[in-house]
Design an enzyme around this catalytic site. Structure first.
Site, PDB file in Angstrom:
ATOM      1  N   ASP A 203      33.731 -55.372 -28.931  1.00 11.07           N
ATOM      2  CA  ASP A 203      34.644 -56.391 -29.436  1.00 11.07           C
ATOM      3  C   ASP A 203      34.730 -56.306 -30.958  1.00 11.07           C
ATOM      4  O   ASP A 203      33.713 -56.185 -31.641  1.00 11.07           O
ATOM      5  CB  ASP A 203      34.090 -57.762 -29.023  1.00 11.07           C
ATOM      6  CG  ASP A 203      35.050 -58.893 -29.300  1.00 11.07           C
ATOM      7  OD1 ASP A 203      36.189 -58.821 -28.818  1.00 11.07           O
ATOM      8  OD2 ASP A 203      34.666 -59.842 -30.004  1.00 11.07           O
ATOM      9  N   GLU A 247      20.744 -40.807 -25.256  1.00 11.89           N
ATOM     10  CA  GLU A 247      19.389 -40.691 -24.678  1.00 11.89           C
ATOM     11  C   GLU A 247      19.432 -40.683 -23.158  1.00 11.89           C
ATOM     12  O   GLU A 247      18.486 -40.279 -22.510  1.00 11.89           O
ATOM     13  CB  GLU A 247      18.517 -41.884 -25.116  1.00 11.89           C
ATOM     14  CG  GLU A 247      18.082 -41.826 -26.564  1.00 11.89           C
ATOM     15  CD  GLU A 247      17.455 -43.156 -27.003  1.00 11.89           C
ATOM     16  OE1 GLU A 247      17.180 -44.036 -26.143  1.00 11.89           O
ATOM     17  OE2 GLU A 247      17.277 -43.323 -28.230  1.00 11.89           O
TER      18      GLU A 247
END
Ligand code: BGC
Length: 564
Positions: A203, A247
């Site tokens: 956002d 990751e």
């Protein structure tokens, strides 16, 4: 589910949870309701869903004011429900994106409460943008910044200091120059990623950091970089987040930014390979129904995507703009939109011709789904829902409506609960014995109900299902777009692989060569040519003699787009 660029040509369905389906009878949509209706998304053929914020929130801006980033709001269910939803969605082949709101939280977030209780200059206050005011007794705000929702961007605290809120006063901005804020959001990401969430829509992604020393905005508007937005320091944050996303192996996580920045150069760093994957292409969304304007937005969106190496993310609707059927059903305003308030162009009100708007919306989605890149759909657009412009004043809840003193209708009209069953009480959105839906569903929504449209081959829903499910067969993923030089300037024409898309944006019905007519695989309007406000998809492999036999100048293989 692995495929580390699944998003690059995905269709993503935006779920405004409180209006999707109510599973527990409290009048507000929830995770149980969504889970029970995941089949609707499967039938549509989408690849993923994006859930608007559903964390603990006092709902002053319906979830964009978060009090606890680590838990689901009880109105929507529990964190376990979210985990179950993700598992079920994955089982059905759907990815799940959540909405991350890092620019601001809720005044009910424990950190803000601690900040209020802590002394001036304390580390607790340092997590927010809290300053002394100006003028005698500091009675004037620290600067002249205005909130996006109208009125000053500052509110005064009981002890005389002021806090910054780019949006509503219930949404205090975080101070992103504070290390604890950075660490907190890294934990938030890891928490939801660890629960199986595939990515985030970010956002106000151009927000977060504000200019140091909080300079006034020049009153003549002459400013190269607005001090509230798009500050260079934001990029370091996204580089860290991308490292976290990477990751997760073999299926790295994904980010799309809600980025309102001007032009490719400003977008460039956000979409660098070590920052966000995609940004919404809002330029197309704010255009009127006009061939040059639509073609211009597509052209610039594609040029940016090519230049930055980040596939475009097209969209015509979301929870912040008036629904496209109503926008295109109005007299089209061809003046250039105000760059300071592009959303105003997408929230105009005037008399609406719904038949015209619907025809154009059907044609427009054929355009979008033929383009290279991904497409974000907003719940209800597959039903052709119009904006509900006549909600009673006393049910409206959007802070834009409240803060503008009713001058602006705001966004409630695109957030009205979905109609599922035409003949059911409450149109199947919620249990008739429970609480009334949080926004009233007008009776005429029955005509748009899912069950009714599912039985009608000519419905919006039937068209969307055909298009979403069939688009990859017509327009090969990854194939580049080549403009076709059509003699009528009101026609957008392009090929991608074997697919040809023609969109008639003009006011005249046009003929279509018989060789093309017989190779149509989808059409949005009436049969017989390319009628006004309609689009067709054509499989050129089925055109006898190929496209070259058709009486226009079709560019060969590689080459510059014919449409200039
Ligand atoms: C969201 C809006 C929200 C605002 C404040 C956005 O741009 O899309 O719905 O009101 O941010 O969080």
């Amino acid at each position: 589910m692995t495929n580390d660029s699944w998003w690059s040509d995905a269709v993503v369905y935006q779920v405004y949870l409180r209006s999707f389906a109510d599973g527990d009878g409290d009048g507000v949509g929830d995770l149980a309701g969504l889970r029970a209706r995941l089949g609707h998304l499967v039938d549509l053929g989408v690849d993923a869903l994006w859930l608007n914020p559903c964390y603990v929130s006092p709902q002053r801006d319906h979830g964009y004011d978060i009090a606890d980033y680590f838990a689901i709001d009880p109105t929507y269910g529990t964190t376990d429900d979210l985990v179950d939803l993700v598992a079920e969605a994955h089982r059905l082949g759907l990815r799940v994106l959540l909405d991350l709101v890092p620019n601001h939280c809720s005044t009910e977030h424990p950190w803000f409460r601690e900040a209020l209780a802590a002394p001036v200059g304390s580390p607790q206050r340092g997590r927010f943008v809290i300053r002394d005011g100006r003028g005698p007794d500091g009675a004037l705000p620290p600067n002249n910044w205005q909130s996006v929702f109208g009125g000053p961007a500052w509110t005064r605290l009981a002890d005389g200091q002021w806090y910054l809120h780019s949006f509503d006063a219930s949404q205090p901005d975080f101070n992103w120059r504070d290390a604890s804020v950075r660490a907190y959001f890294e934990d938030v990401l890891r928490f939801w990623f660890g629960l199986g969430v595939d990515g985030f829509r970010i956002d106000v992604a151009h927000g977060l950091v504000v200019a140091e020393h909080l300079p006034d905005l020049p009153t003549d508007g002459a400013v190269d970089r607005h001090p509230m937005w798009d500050q260079p320091e934001v990029h370091e944050i996204y580089r860290t987040w991308r490292r976290i996303a990477q990751e997760y192996r073999p299926d790295p996580k994904y980010f799309i930014g809600e980025l309102w920045v001007d032009g490719t150069e400003r977008l460039r760093p956000y979409l660098a390979p070590d920052e966000l994957h995609q940004a919404f292409c809002f330029d197309l969304l704010v255009q009127p129904w006009d061939a040059d304007r639509l073609a211009g937005a597509v052209r610039s969106g594609l040029a940016t995507a090519d230049d930055l190496g980040a596939p475009a993310a097209w969209t015509l609707n979301n929870h912040d703009v008036h629904r496209v059927v109503s926008r295109y059903g109005q007299v089209q305003d061809l003046s250039a939109p105000d760059p300071q308030d592009l959303l105003a162009a997408a929230r105009r009100t005037g008399p609406v011709d719904l038949a015209v708007g619907a025809a154009r919306a059907r044609a427009a989605v054929m355009l979008l789904l033929a383009l290279p890149g991904s497409v974000y759909l907003y719940q209800g657009e597959e039903l052709g829902l119009p904006e509900v412009l006549d909600l009673p004043d006393d049910v409206r809840q959007d802070p834009i409506w409240v803060r503008s003193g009713g001058r602006e209708l705001g966004r409630d009209g695109c957030r009205v609960p979905l109609p599922w069953r035409a003949d059911a009480p409450r149109l199947g959105f919620s249990d008739p014995t429970g609480a009334a839906p949080w926004l009233p569903t007008p009776d005429w929504f029955a005509g748009y109900a899912v069950d009714r449209q599912a039985r009608d081959d000519g419905s919006f829903l039937a068209l969307y299902r055909r298009l979403v499910r069939g688009r990859r067969e017509v327009f090969a993923p990854g194939a580049p777009l080549r403009w076709v030089d059509h003699p009528d300037p009101d026609v957008l024409a392009f090929t991608r692989g074997a697919g040809l898309c023609l969109v008639n944006v003009g006011g005249d019905d046009l003929p279509l060569a018989p060789a093309l007519e017989q190779a149509i695989v989808a059409r949005s309007g009436a049969a017989g040519g390319l009628v006004r406000d309609s689009a067709v998809w054509i499989d050129t492999a089925r055109v006898p003699g190929g496209l070259r036999s058709v009486a226009w100048d079709v560019p060969s293989g590689a080459g510059a787009p014919a449409r200039a």
